[in-house]
Write a protein that holds these residues in place. Structure first.
Motif, mmCIF file in Angstrom:
data_model
loop_
_atom_site.group_PDB
_atom_site.id
_atom_site.type_symbol
_atom_site.label_atom_id
_atom_site.label_comp_id
_atom_site.label_asym_id
_atom_site.label_seq_id
_atom_site.Cartn_x
_atom_site.Cartn_y
_atom_site.Cartn_z
ATOM 1 N N UNK A 38 -5.811 -17.432 7.268
ATOM 2 C CA UNK A 38 -5.321 -16.062 7.352
ATOM 3 C C UNK A 38 -4.827 -15.569 5.993
ATOM 4 N N UNK A 39 -5.079 -14.299 5.715
ATOM 5 C CA UNK A 39 -4.642 -13.649 4.484
ATOM 6 C C UNK A 39 -4.136 -12.252 4.851
ATOM 7 N N UNK A 40 -3.089 -11.829 4.159
ATOM 8 C CA UNK A 40 -2.547 -10.529 4.549
ATOM 9 C C UNK A 40 -1.899 -9.776 3.430
ATOM 10 N N UNK B 179 -2.855 10.666 11.268
ATOM 11 C CA UNK B 179 -3.737 9.639 10.719
ATOM 12 C C UNK B 179 -3.131 9.089 9.427
ATOM 13 N N UNK B 180 -3.035 7.772 9.366
ATOM 14 C CA UNK B 180 -2.516 7.083 8.187
ATOM 15 C C UNK B 180 -3.665 6.301 7.566
ATOM 16 N N UNK B 181 -3.955 6.571 6.289
ATOM 17 C CA UNK B 181 -5.119 5.983 5.627
ATOM 18 C C UNK B 181 -4.682 5.022 4.532
ATOM 19 N N UNK B 182 -5.242 3.805 4.589
ATOM 20 C CA UNK B 182 -5.023 2.786 3.565
ATOM 21 C C UNK B 182 -6.370 2.455 2.950
ATOM 22 N N UNK B 183 -6.448 2.497 1.612
ATOM 23 C CA UNK B 183 -7.684 2.158 0.917
ATOM 24 C C UNK B 183 -7.315 1.521 -0.409
ATOM 25 N N UNK B 184 -7.447 0.198 -0.511
ATOM 26 C CA UNK B 184 -6.978 -0.472 -1.713
ATOM 27 C C UNK B 184 -7.598 -1.862 -1.818
ATOM 28 N N UNK B 185 -7.413 -2.483 -2.979
ATOM 29 C CA UNK B 185 -7.827 -3.864 -3.175
ATOM 30 C C UNK B 185 -6.725 -4.796 -2.685
ATOM 31 N N UNK B 186 -7.117 -5.851 -2.039
ATOM 32 C CA UNK B 186 -6.179 -6.879 -1.610
ATOM 33 C C UNK B 186 -6.432 -8.123 -2.452
#
Length: 298
Positions: free
Chosen positions: A191-193, A213-220
């Motif tokens: 698991x990774x978070x 609406x909640x938008x998340x767009x990113x590098x993890x």
């Protein structure tokens, strides 16, 4: 030519003399006007009803960590919906007015009024309506995408993730905020978070006839999480769950929360005019809030 030369020399002398000129000046400090400071937040989840009461402190001069408290006021909280009141005693051990919430239950949808009467007869009051209760189904996962694992310039792993959270029933006049972590599972079952970040701390006003609406767009950037992931994740990555807390609050709680964030741990912050909704020139906030903890699965 000589006249031009004379003006040039004169200019240098003026710069030199004014540049070296130094003299202390006395400036009168702004007048300090002591004001009553009141803070109270109500929640059905809180076992106590608490009111913090004191005076403001001068901005200039000697600073202390002690807040000047007021312990001889009459503080009452009234449920205007149920027409019931309770008097809060002053607890000198914690320097707060406090009573157990069973004396006056804080109920979703009820309106409350807090009255503070100082020893000199000065009265301050404010009102709040407790937000509606939230259900675990009031927030859902919408569209999402998970990219392919990639190696970055530092030799670590990263992946691009896009995720949409959608609210269920929300109401105008109240404010909603998801505080969640996204959990991915790789091909080996590790698991990774990461924490999900949204604009404006994720706080948005409810829409009675529409969906938030909640938008998340990113590098993890990959790292072990929860189930003990390894240092090297493997494709394919899948969305395991989104776990956290969905908050709802009134305007008083929302405004104080956002403005406190502006000045918290930031020595370079511009002066902030703190929100206040008390009568008779008191400062501070009366607010109310609630939350629900939930795990969202795709």
């Amino acid at each position: 030519m000589k006249k031009y030369y004379f003006h040039w020399i004169l200019g240098l002398l003026l710069v030199a003399t004014t540049g070296c000129y130094d003299q202390d000046a006395e400036v009168d400090l702004p007048t300090y006007n002591k004001r009553t400071a009141i803070t109270c937040y109500l929640s059905p989840k809180d076992q106590n009803i608490t009111v913090e009461l004191g005076h403001t402190m001068p901005y200039f001069g000697k600073q202390t960590s002690e807040i000047p408290r007021i312990g001889d006021a009459r503080v009452t909280v009234t449920d205007l919906t149920a027409n019931k009141s309770v008097l809060l005693p002053f607890d000198s051990s914690i320097m707060l007015y406090r009573i157990r919430a069973f004396a006056l239950p804080i109920v979703n949808g009820h309106e409350y009024r807090v009255d503070v009467i100082l020893k000199d007869g000065t009265v301050h009051w404010s009102k709040t309506k407790v937000p509606p209760a939230l259900k675990e189904t009031d927030l859902k996962i919408g569209e999402y995408r998970i990219g392919k694992l990639a190696t970055n310039d530092w030799g670590g792993q990263e992946v691009n993730v896009g995720l949409e959270l959608k609210s269920g029933t929300t109401l105008n006049g109240f404010y909603y905020a998801p505080k969640f972590e996204l959990v991915l599972e790789d091909g080996l079952g590790d698991f990774y978070g990461t924490e999900l970040f949204f604009s404006n701390e994720g706080i948005a006003e409810g829409k009675t006839s529409d969906t938030l609406r909640y938008l998340f767009n990113d590098r993890i950037f990959m790292g072990g999480f929860g189930g003990g992931g390894s240092n090297n994740a493997t494709d394919p990555l899948t969305l395991r769950e989104v776990v956290g807390t969905f908050w709802v609050m009134d305007e008083g709680y929302k405004e104080r929360y956002l403005r406190d964030l502006q000045i918290s741990d930031n020595p370079f912050a511009e002066p902030v005019l703190l929100f206040s909704n008390w009568s008779n020139d008191a400062v501070g906030a009366l607010g109310s809030y609630d939350w629900v903890e939930t795990s969202l699965v795709p």
